[in-house]
Scaffold this active site. Structure first.
Site, PDB file in Angstrom:
ATOM      1  CE  LYS A 196      -2.011   2.930   2.001  1.00 25.08           C
ATOM      2  NZ  LYS A 196      -1.749   4.349   1.690  1.00 25.08           N
ATOM      3  CD  GLU A 242      12.754   0.619   8.764  1.00 22.17           C
ATOM      4  OE1 GLU A 242      12.778   1.429   7.839  1.00 22.17           O
ATOM      5  OE2 GLU A 242      13.554  -0.311   8.889  1.00 22.17           O
TER       6      GLU A 242
HETATM    7  P1  NAD Z   1       2.097   8.266   7.577  1.00 20.29           P
HETATM    8  O1  NAD Z   1       2.215   7.511   8.853  1.00 20.29           O
HETATM    9  O2  NAD Z   1       1.115   9.371   7.514  1.00 20.29           O
HETATM   10  O3  NAD Z   1       1.713   7.295   6.371  1.00 20.29           O
HETATM   11  C1  NAD Z   1       2.519   6.181   6.033  1.00 20.29           C
HETATM   12  C2  NAD Z   1       1.651   5.148   5.367  1.00 20.29           C
HETATM   13  O4  NAD Z   1       0.727   4.616   6.312  1.00 20.29           O
HETATM   14  C3  NAD Z   1       0.813   5.685   4.204  1.00 20.29           C
HETATM   15  O5  NAD Z   1       0.812   4.729   3.172  1.00 20.29           O
HETATM   16  C4  NAD Z   1      -0.571   5.823   4.831  1.00 20.29           C
HETATM   17  O6  NAD Z   1      -1.616   5.759   3.906  1.00 20.29           O
HETATM   18  C5  NAD Z   1      -0.584   4.634   5.762  1.00 20.29           C
HETATM   19  N1  NAD Z   1      -1.524   4.718   6.886  1.00 20.29           N
HETATM   20  C6  NAD Z   1      -1.935   5.817   7.558  1.00 20.29           C
HETATM   21  N2  NAD Z   1      -2.795   5.465   8.554  1.00 20.29           N
HETATM   22  C7  NAD Z   1      -2.916   4.116   8.510  1.00 20.29           C
HETATM   23  C8  NAD Z   1      -3.662   3.158   9.273  1.00 20.29           C
HETATM   24  N3  NAD Z   1      -4.424   3.515  10.306  1.00 20.29           N
HETATM   25  N4  NAD Z   1      -3.551   1.853   8.927  1.00 20.29           N
HETATM   26  C9  NAD Z   1      -2.764   1.467   7.899  1.00 20.29           C
HETATM   27  N5  NAD Z   1      -2.059   2.325   7.132  1.00 20.29           N
HETATM   28  C10 NAD Z   1      -2.122   3.638   7.437  1.00 20.29           C
HETATM   29  O7  NAD Z   1       3.572   8.751   7.236  1.00 20.29           O
HETATM   30  P2  NAD Z   1       4.009   9.686   6.007  1.00 20.29           P
HETATM   31  O8  NAD Z   1       3.469  11.045   6.293  1.00 20.29           O
HETATM   32  O9  NAD Z   1       3.694   9.017   4.727  1.00 20.29           O
HETATM   33  O10 NAD Z   1       5.601   9.686   6.161  1.00 20.29           O
HETATM   34  C11 NAD Z   1       6.282  10.550   6.995  1.00 20.29           C
HETATM   35  C12 NAD Z   1       6.643   9.869   8.302  1.00 20.29           C
HETATM   36  O11 NAD Z   1       7.378   8.693   8.021  1.00 20.29           O
HETATM   37  C13 NAD Z   1       7.547  10.688   9.189  1.00 20.29           C
HETATM   38  O12 NAD Z   1       7.115  10.564  10.526  1.00 20.29           O
HETATM   39  C14 NAD Z   1       8.912  10.040   9.026  1.00 20.29           C
HETATM   40  O13 NAD Z   1       9.796  10.205  10.095  1.00 20.29           O
HETATM   41  C15 NAD Z   1       8.532   8.623   8.860  1.00 20.29           C
HETATM   42  N6  NAD Z   1       9.591   7.885   8.174  1.00 20.29           N
HETATM   43  C16 NAD Z   1      10.340   6.997   8.894  1.00 20.29           C
HETATM   44  C17 NAD Z   1      11.378   6.303   8.281  1.00 20.29           C
HETATM   45  C18 NAD Z   1      12.225   5.333   9.044  1.00 20.29           C
HETATM   46  O14 NAD Z   1      12.909   4.548   8.402  1.00 20.29           O
HETATM   47  N7  NAD Z   1      12.204   5.333  10.351  1.00 20.29           N
HETATM   48  C19 NAD Z   1      11.636   6.521   6.922  1.00 20.29           C
HETATM   49  C20 NAD Z   1      10.855   7.438   6.223  1.00 20.29           C
HETATM   50  C21 NAD Z   1       9.819   8.104   6.861  1.00 20.29           C
END
Ligand code: NAD
Length: 486
Positions: free
Chosen positions: A178, A254
């Site tokens: 996804k 992550e």
């Molecule tokens: P997000 O958590 O908003 O979304 C990530 C994914 O999760 C998307 O595909 C979203 O549609 C999905 N999602 C959201 N709610 C969900 C739910 N309830 N159930 C299942 N799926 C769901 O994150 P983002 O805004 O896309 O990315 C930015 C964040 O990612 C920042 O916090 C960043 O630090 C983190 N990040 C971490 C790493 C790492 O390796 N630690 C790497 C890159 C980004």
């Protein structure tokens, strides 16, 4: 009009409901295409296809055959490099110069690196004594975990998705991905590559949509999903953990960071400035490893701050294909609103805005895009929200410190624990400090230097589990001990 459909069992399929949402580029907010939103029916079809594929030709492949297929996938991405590059730059607005060096080549390399790692992984064996004197032999035997749900973010869409899909497939699993609703393009394109390379139908599936009450939630709640790997925000990670608790499914999370950079007076100043510039501003600051808190030893604080301001003033915003530009927009207008709310909050909390702090005038053609100024603050108290919360934008706060003990305490004073960067030419000090930092990754005199054989992941609220190299094997395989009595 371009349409992004789901990729299920080797075919592109539209949503039965006909529900779609818009995909717009943050460069000028123009429409790229319509994305089909998966309902429960599409997610169910994708998971069932992945489940069935485990018992099909894919499950019968030898490790060598799987390795060869994944190498082919990597080569095919590189052959179609420009298409992946165009798609990624349209979705994210990031400079082509960056995506052509990082996103696409590393996205392809993930397939090769993990196929290689898994193929060369030894297994554990213990010979034991038994009362009859004949003994027994124990052998660790790994099998694929099954159907892996891959939930990916938008900041490095291809790279972070293949970072999970690569090892999952190398271990013999099947996947349902996804991608983020903001960046559906490269994941969709990868379906074509899988078909071209002869990856059996059902091994790689894609469903589009949002998180709550949409594709993300339906996928993580599906009972035939055996494990969930997620990269994204910590609060989303908590929701995924709750979903995974039903049926005791394994998770790899992550999540976010609020990463410190520590600059000692005995650093190579130019190296520290160059590295801190990259760590705070590359990809418009939208990197989980980004440095948002910079601590500088007091004697060099004025000089370091002045050099950082000079370098920030040189950043050039512009279209991805503009070779003079090295600074793209944020991923969306919505995300810009979030980052700008922190820009306003910083001022309310008492920050001095050293540079930036607003929205640049990009001219009539680009002003509808998600452009923002790179920003440096000083003078915030340590308990300010801007110091404590992840912003995920092109900004950092720079603060002086006096002693090693003080800066270690400051660096660790956060609920996150993803990464840290230390700048010093004194290697004993570097190691001493690195050992005391509460984070999964510490770089000394560099940042984001990655050897794919090493572990990657966060401490504290930055995540659960480690991926990379052999570390992902624990997550992507089920380890069975076979004990043979002799
Ligand atoms: P997000 O958590 O908003 O979304 C990530 C994914 O999760 C998307 O595909 C979203 O549609 C999905 N999602 C959201 N709610 C969900 C739910 N309830 N159930 C299942 N799926 C769901 O994150 P983002 O805004 O896309 O990315 C930015 C964040 O990612 C920042 O916090 C960043 O630090 C983190 N990040 C971490 C790493 C790492 O390796 N630690 C790497 C890159 C980004």
């Amino acid at each position: 009009m371009k349409e992004f459909k789901h990729f299920i069992n080797g075919h592109y399929v539209a949503s039965a409901s006909g529900n779609t949402f818009e995909n717009r580029t943050p460069v000028d907010n123009s429409l790229i295409g319509l994305v089909h939103e998966a309902g429960k029916a599409e997610v169910d079809a994708a998971v069932r296809a992945a489940h069935a594929a485990l018992r099909g030709p894919w499950g019968a492949l030898t490790q060598a055959e799987r390795t060869a297929l994944l190498n082919k996938v990597a080569d095919r991405i590189n052959q179609r490099f420009d298409e992946f590059l165009d798609a990624e730059c349209r979705d994210t607005g990031k400079p082509r110069a960056m995506a052509s060096h990082i996103d696409i080549p590393r996205g392809a390399a993930n397939f090769k690196a993990f196929a290689e790692t898994v193929a060369n992984q030894p297994t554990e064996g213990f010979r034991m004594d038994t009362p009859d004197g004949r003994g027994a032999v124990n052998l660790g035997h790994r099998t694929p975990k099954g159907v892996i749900a891959v939930i990916a973010p938008w900041n490095l869409p291809l790279l972070l998705m293949t970072w999970k899909v690569g090892p999952a497939l190398a271990c013999g699993n099947t996947v349902v991905v996804k991608p983020s609703e903001e960046t559906p393009a490269t994941t969709t394109l990868l379906g074509e590559v899988m078909n071209e390379c002869g990856v059996p139908p059902g091994v790689f599936n894609v469903v589009h949509g949002f998180g709550p009450d949409s594709a993300g939630e339906f996928l993580t709640q599906h009972p035939l999903v055996n494990a969930i790997t997620f990269t994204g925000e910590t609060r989303t990670g908590e929701a995924i953990m709750r979903a995974a608790s039903v049926g005791l499914r394994n998770i790899s999370l992550e999540c976010g960071g609020k990463n410190p950079g520590i600059v000692f007076a005995d650093c190579d100043l130019e190296k520290a400035v160059e590295g801190t510039m990259r760590s705070a501003f590359v990809n418009c600051g939208q990197v989980c490893l980004a440095t948002e808190r910079v601590y500088v030893e007091r004697s060099i604080f004025p000089k370091f701050l002045a050099r950082m301001k000079e370098e920030v003033a040189k950043l050039r915003s512009g279209r991805p294909e503009d070779s003079d530009a090295n600074f793209g927009p944020l991923v969306s207008l919505e995300h810009r609103e979030k980052v700008l709310s922190y820009y306003r909050l910083a001022v309310e909390e008492g920050a001095t805005v050293e540079i930036g702090g607003g929205v640049p005038d990009m001219g009539a053609e680009l002003n509808d895009g998600a452009w923002i100024e790179p920003t440096i603050w000083t003078g915030l108290p340590d308990d300010a929200r801007v110091i404590r919360e992840e912003i995920f934008g092109p900004c950092c706060h720079i603060r002086p410190f006096d002693t090693e003990a003080e800066v270690i305490a400051l660096a660790n004073d956060t609920e996150y624990g993803l990464a840290a960067a230390i700048w010093t030419e004194n290697s004993a000090r570097a190691y001493r400090v690195a050992e005391q930092i509460e984070a999964g990754l510490v770089w000394v005199n560099s940042w984001f230097l990655r050897d794919l054989r090493t572990s990657f992941g966060g401490a504290k609220q930055s995540g659960i589990g480690r991926e990379g190299g052999i570390h992902g094997l624990e997550f992507y395989t089920e380890l069975k001990n076979i004990c043979v009595k002799l």
